[in-house]
Each structure stands twice: as structure tokens, then as C-alpha cells.
Design a protein around this motif. Structure first.
Motif, PDB file in Angstrom:
ATOM      1  N   PHE A 116       6.018  -0.099   0.434  1.00 42.08           N
ATOM      2  CA  PHE A 116       4.701   0.262   0.963  1.00 42.08           C
ATOM      3  C   PHE A 116       3.656   0.475  -0.128  1.00 42.08           C
ATOM      4  O   PHE A 116       2.487   0.691   0.173  1.00 42.08           O
ATOM      5  CB  PHE A 116       4.810   1.541   1.803  1.00 42.08           C
ATOM      6  CG  PHE A 116       5.574   2.648   1.131  1.00 42.08           C
ATOM      7  CD1 PHE A 116       4.956   3.474   0.214  1.00 42.08           C
ATOM      8  CD2 PHE A 116       6.916   2.853   1.400  1.00 42.08           C
ATOM      9  CE1 PHE A 116       5.653   4.485  -0.422  1.00 42.08           C
ATOM     10  CE2 PHE A 116       7.631   3.871   0.783  1.00 42.08           C
ATOM     11  CZ  PHE A 116       6.996   4.683  -0.137  1.00 42.08           C
ATOM     12  N   GLU A 117       4.031   0.440  -1.365  1.00 39.28           N
ATOM     13  CA  GLU A 117       3.088   0.723  -2.451  1.00 39.28           C
ATOM     14  C   GLU A 117       2.394  -0.559  -2.912  1.00 39.28           C
ATOM     15  O   GLU A 117       2.405  -0.912  -4.087  1.00 39.28           O
ATOM     16  CB  GLU A 117       3.826   1.410  -3.602  1.00 39.28           C
ATOM     17  CG  GLU A 117       4.404   2.768  -3.202  1.00 39.28           C
ATOM     18  CD  GLU A 117       5.249   3.400  -4.292  1.00 39.28           C
ATOM     19  OE1 GLU A 117       5.538   2.719  -5.290  1.00 39.28           O
ATOM     20  OE2 GLU A 117       5.628   4.571  -4.146  1.00 39.28           O
ATOM     21  N   GLU A 136       4.162  -4.736   0.324  1.00 43.71           N
ATOM     22  CA  GLU A 136       4.626  -5.137   1.656  1.00 43.71           C
ATOM     23  C   GLU A 136       4.762  -6.653   1.781  1.00 43.71           C
ATOM     24  O   GLU A 136       5.795  -7.157   2.253  1.00 43.71           O
ATOM     25  CB  GLU A 136       3.676  -4.619   2.730  1.00 43.71           C
ATOM     26  CG  GLU A 136       4.116  -5.014   4.137  1.00 43.71           C
ATOM     27  CD  GLU A 136       3.013  -4.842   5.169  1.00 43.71           C
ATOM     28  OE1 GLU A 136       3.318  -4.951   6.365  1.00 43.71           O
ATOM     29  OE2 GLU A 136       1.854  -4.613   4.776  1.00 43.71           O
ATOM     30  N   LYS A 179      -2.548   9.130   7.609  1.00 42.97           N
ATOM     31  CA  LYS A 179      -1.491   8.465   6.835  1.00 42.97           C
ATOM     32  C   LYS A 179      -1.630   6.949   6.939  1.00 42.97           C
ATOM     33  O   LYS A 179      -2.198   6.428   7.897  1.00 42.97           O
ATOM     34  CB  LYS A 179      -0.111   8.893   7.328  1.00 42.97           C
ATOM     35  CG  LYS A 179       0.185   8.524   8.780  1.00 42.97           C
ATOM     36  CD  LYS A 179       1.587   8.902   9.206  1.00 42.97           C
ATOM     37  CE  LYS A 179       1.811  10.383   9.266  1.00 42.97           C
ATOM     38  NZ  LYS A 179       3.124  10.726   9.896  1.00 42.97           N
ATOM     39  N   PRO A 180      -1.114   6.214   5.955  1.00 50.61           N
ATOM     40  CA  PRO A 180      -1.179   4.750   6.001  1.00 50.61           C
ATOM     41  C   PRO A 180      -0.341   4.185   7.145  1.00 50.61           C
ATOM     42  O   PRO A 180       0.708   4.748   7.487  1.00 50.61           O
ATOM     43  CB  PRO A 180      -0.613   4.316   4.653  1.00 50.61           C
ATOM     44  CG  PRO A 180      -0.647   5.525   3.788  1.00 50.61           C
ATOM     45  CD  PRO A 180      -0.480   6.695   4.710  1.00 50.61           C
ATOM     46  N   GLY A 239       3.443   2.810   5.020  1.00 53.83           N
ATOM     47  CA  GLY A 239       3.634   3.879   4.046  1.00 53.83           C
ATOM     48  C   GLY A 239       4.918   4.630   4.292  1.00 53.83           C
ATOM     49  O   GLY A 239       5.638   4.386   5.262  1.00 53.83           O
ATOM     50  N   TRP A 265       3.216   9.247   1.029  1.00 55.47           N
ATOM     51  CA  TRP A 265       2.363   8.516   0.084  1.00 55.47           C
ATOM     52  C   TRP A 265       0.978   8.302   0.680  1.00 55.47           C
ATOM     53  O   TRP A 265       0.847   7.865   1.816  1.00 55.47           O
ATOM     54  CB  TRP A 265       3.018   7.171  -0.240  1.00 55.47           C
ATOM     55  CG  TRP A 265       2.205   6.254  -1.108  1.00 55.47           C
ATOM     56  CD1 TRP A 265       1.983   6.380  -2.452  1.00 55.47           C
ATOM     57  CD2 TRP A 265       1.523   5.056  -0.699  1.00 55.47           C
ATOM     58  NE1 TRP A 265       1.202   5.334  -2.904  1.00 55.47           N
ATOM     59  CE2 TRP A 265       0.915   4.505  -1.858  1.00 55.47           C
ATOM     60  CE3 TRP A 265       1.376   4.398   0.526  1.00 55.47           C
ATOM     61  CZ2 TRP A 265       0.169   3.332  -1.808  1.00 55.47           C
ATOM     62  CZ3 TRP A 265       0.636   3.234   0.579  1.00 55.47           C
ATOM     63  CH2 TRP A 265       0.041   2.710  -0.584  1.00 55.47           C
ATOM     64  N   ARG A 266      -0.071   8.663  -0.067  1.00 58.22           N
ATOM     65  CA  ARG A 266      -1.473   8.517   0.336  1.00 58.22           C
ATOM     66  C   ARG A 266      -1.707   9.147   1.720  1.00 58.22           C
ATOM     67  O   ARG A 266      -2.466   8.635   2.527  1.00 58.22           O
ATOM     68  CB  ARG A 266      -1.886   7.049   0.332  1.00 58.22           C
ATOM     69  CG  ARG A 266      -1.806   6.358  -1.023  1.00 58.22           C
ATOM     70  CD  ARG A 266      -2.836   6.859  -2.028  1.00 58.22           C
ATOM     71  NE  ARG A 266      -4.179   6.389  -1.718  1.00 58.22           N
ATOM     72  CZ  ARG A 266      -4.726   5.275  -2.212  1.00 58.22           C
ATOM     73  NH1 ARG A 266      -4.018   4.507  -3.031  1.00 58.22           N
ATOM     74  NH2 ARG A 266      -5.968   4.954  -1.928  1.00 58.22           N
ATOM     75  N   GLN A 267      -1.066  10.263   1.934  1.00 58.89           N
ATOM     76  CA  GLN A 267      -1.187  10.997   3.196  1.00 58.89           C
ATOM     77  C   GLN A 267      -2.008  12.258   2.971  1.00 58.89           C
ATOM     78  O   GLN A 267      -1.844  12.929   1.954  1.00 58.89           O
ATOM     79  CB  GLN A 267       0.205  11.349   3.730  1.00 58.89           C
ATOM     80  CG  GLN A 267       0.227  12.138   5.026  1.00 58.89           C
ATOM     81  CD  GLN A 267       1.647  12.318   5.547  1.00 58.89           C
ATOM     82  OE1 GLN A 267       2.361  11.362   5.787  1.00 58.89           O
ATOM     83  NE2 GLN A 267       2.077  13.567   5.683  1.00 58.89           N
ATOM     84  N   PRO A 287      -5.427   6.779   2.732  1.00 55.33           N
ATOM     85  CA  PRO A 287      -4.748   5.484   2.820  1.00 55.33           C
ATOM     86  C   PRO A 287      -5.665   4.366   2.336  1.00 55.33           C
ATOM     87  O   PRO A 287      -6.865   4.377   2.628  1.00 55.33           O
ATOM     88  CB  PRO A 287      -4.459   5.351   4.321  1.00 55.33           C
ATOM     89  CG  PRO A 287      -4.394   6.753   4.824  1.00 55.33           C
ATOM     90  CD  PRO A 287      -5.409   7.507   4.023  1.00 55.33           C
TER      91      PRO A 287
END
Length: 312
Positions: free
Chosen positions: A80-81, A84, A155-156, A159, A163-165, A181
Motif C-alpha cells: 500500500f505504500e 499497489e 484513512k487511505p 492502506g 499508514w497515513r491515517q 491519505p
């Protein structure tokens, strides 16, 4: 001779891992111990079913697919970073040569958490969620009104692991772009139960319930992952809780080899789906019971379900 024949009959299965789970790497995750525990628990259970487990980088899956009877993307903890597209492309190529569990169609669908909209439409008890193509102050303001809350989790759609949340309270300064996100997102009602009770995970292998855990955040936090100080304990669900989790799987038109149903207690007291993990869920096997044979019962259930699909 018998030992040699048994060795020849062994199936070889790849456990796909991300580079951040390699030992001593520059970006090795602090929770790599979970990978070590899972491999250590799965290996003897799979061996008892005539299956050898070998860890390889997911980025090598297509090139090495012919060497394996199947591949398990259970530890691809970086897909997810921004990876994808590369990950899905690699899985599609690998599946042309060997079996993939869960299969590519499931992985692609499950990689984007907008699947929650489909599950809700199918009758699953999903947490109230607004899906957006990108996060803006305007659509977050609308989400506050639509969900009738003053606290949101952003949130993404693609993800994991928080992460990025962002946890965002109405009236606070709007989060910076690098906190939010990067692309499409889910905006969800923040349920206080995540701090007062915790989050539940129900594990299913071959469609059958294996075990459950209660995951709790450290005081003052809401993130339940071990990276942020979260802890887990074995949990014995009630019949109603089992039914809530089961209803999520029953909304599918297929039976995954493995699935983790993550739920939170809603404001009405019912468990609500946060995520249905069928791509790379940590299986919490250390919290499953151990049988008289010394093998982890959850791992044994997983191994038997995999062996069945391999035609053992």
C-alpha cells in the motif's frame, strides 16, 4: 525409501514477504517479530500436511512461480505504500504459472477498502463510512454532517497498519497534506469503543472459524497495532458476536482460504465491520490454542484448508 518418497511428495509453497521484513535491512519493520512468530508457527503445521513453506520477496514472485505449487501473499506489508500497481501486476503474472491464495481476483478487490460499500449493500454490518476520491476540507465537513459525529477517522482506501491515517476532531486545525491519505480515502465515524473496549479480530480458514483476539491500544491512543504499543489477548466471542462476524463472510459469493474479520462495538452495542482482510492479514496465531500434538490449532486448521486446495 519411505522418507525419500515422502520428500518427493512434499508440496512447496512460497510465503510472499515485503522487503521491510528482510532481516537487518535499512527499513526493517519494528514488528518483524510477528513475521518470525507466524513462520515459526505455520512451518511445522504445514509440514505435517506435506507442505514445505519458503519465504521469498513478493517482487520475485513471477520469476520464481514455477518453483512452487502455490504462493501466499500473507506478509506483503508494503503493498500500500505506493506499490499497489507493481504488487498487483506481480501477482497477476505469478498466477499464470502457479496457484495464488487468496486468488488474484480476491486480492485486487480486497486491496481497495471501498469494498466496504459493496459489503454494506450486501447486508454486512459495516461501520458508517463515506468514500471519497481525495480528502478535502469540504468533503470532511460534509462527512461530519452525514455521519452525525464530531470525530472522524480518515484513512487511505489502499492502506494498512494505520499508514497515513488521521484521527480528526471537528473544529481542530485541518491536517496537513503529508498526514492525510495521498489519494482516495475512507472517512469513518470514530467509535469510542476502540479506546474503552478494543477491536476484535475473528480468524477464518477455509471458511471455518478458528480463533479470535481482542486488540487494545495503549492509553491515550486509538491505534491497536503493536507498532504503536497495542496489545492482543485471546478472546472467546459470544454467539451473537460470532453471528455478526459470520454474516460478513456470508455476504461473499466465494470462500477465501483465509480471512480476518476486524470489528468494533458500535454505538448500538452491535459489532461493526472495520475491515475484512483477505490479502495480507496477520493471523494472530500465538493466541490460538495448542493441541496435544504440540501444534498450534489455528495453524493446523490453516494447513488442512491449504492442503485441501492443493489436492493433498
Amino acid at each position: 525409501m519411505e522418507t525419500q518418497l515422502k520428500a518427493l511428495a512434499m508440496k512447496k509453497v512460497a510465503l510472499l514477504i515485503s522487503d521491510n521484513l528482510l532481516p537487518d535491512g535499512p527499513e526493517t519493520r519494528d514488528d518483524r517479530f510477528e513475521y518470525v512468530e507466524e513462520v515459526g508457527t505455520l512451518t511445522p503445521a504445514l509440514a505435517a500436511e506435506g507442505i514445505e513453506l519458503v519465504s521469498i520477496r513478493w517482487r520475485d514472485a513471477a520469476a520464481k512461480a514455477a518453483e512452487f505449487d502455490a504462493m501466499l501473499p500473507l506478509m506483503v506489508w508494503d503493498y500500500f505504500e505506493g506499490n499497489e500497481a507493481a504488487f498487483l501486476s506481480e501477482m497477476a503474472k505469478a498466477e499464470q504459472t502457479t496457484k495464488l491464495f487468496n486468488n488474484f481476483k480476491v486480492l485486487k478487490w480486497n486491496a481497495n477498502k471501498s469494498y466496504l460499500d459493496e459489503l454494506e449493500a450486501s447486508g454486512a454490518p459495516v461501520i458508517r463510512t463515506v468514500t471519497v476520491d481525495r480528502v478535502t476540507e469540504a468533503n470532511v465537513t460534509k462527512a461530519f454532517d452525514k455521519l452525525g459525529t464530531d470525530m472522524l477517522v480518515i484513512k487511505p482506501q489502499v492502506g494498512g497498519g494505520a499508514w497515513r491515517q488521521v484521527l480528526y476532531k471537528k473544529g481542530d486545525p485541518f491536517p496537513s497534506k503529508d498526514q492525510l491519505p495521498p489519494d482516495a480515502a475512507l472517512i469513518q465515524d470514530f467509535l469510542p469503543s476502540v479506546q474503552t473496549e478494543g477491536e476484535f479480530s475473528f480468524l477464518y480458514f477455509g471458511g471455518a472459524f478458528s480463533h479470535a483476539v481482542l486488540k487494545q491500544a495503549k492509553p491515550g491512543d486509538y491505534r491497536i497495532q503493536s507498532l504503536y504499543g497495542g496489545t492482543e489477548t485471546p478472546y472467546t466471542p459470544t454467539s451473537d458476536e460470532r453471528e455478526s462476524a459470520r454474516s460478513v463472510l456470508d455476504s461473499l459469493d466465494f470462500t477465501p482460504l483465509y480471512a480476518r474479520v476486524d470489528l468494533l462495538r458500535g454505538r448500538d452495542g452491535r459489532l461493526r465491520l472495520i475491515e475484512l482482510e483477505m490479502l495480507e492479514p496477520y493471523l494472530y496465531l500465538p493466541h490460538a490454542k495448542v493441541g496435544n500434538d504440540g501444534l498450534n490449532k489455528g495453524a493446523v486448521m490453516f494447513a488442512k484448508a491449504l492442503a485441501k486446495r492443493l489436492g493433498r
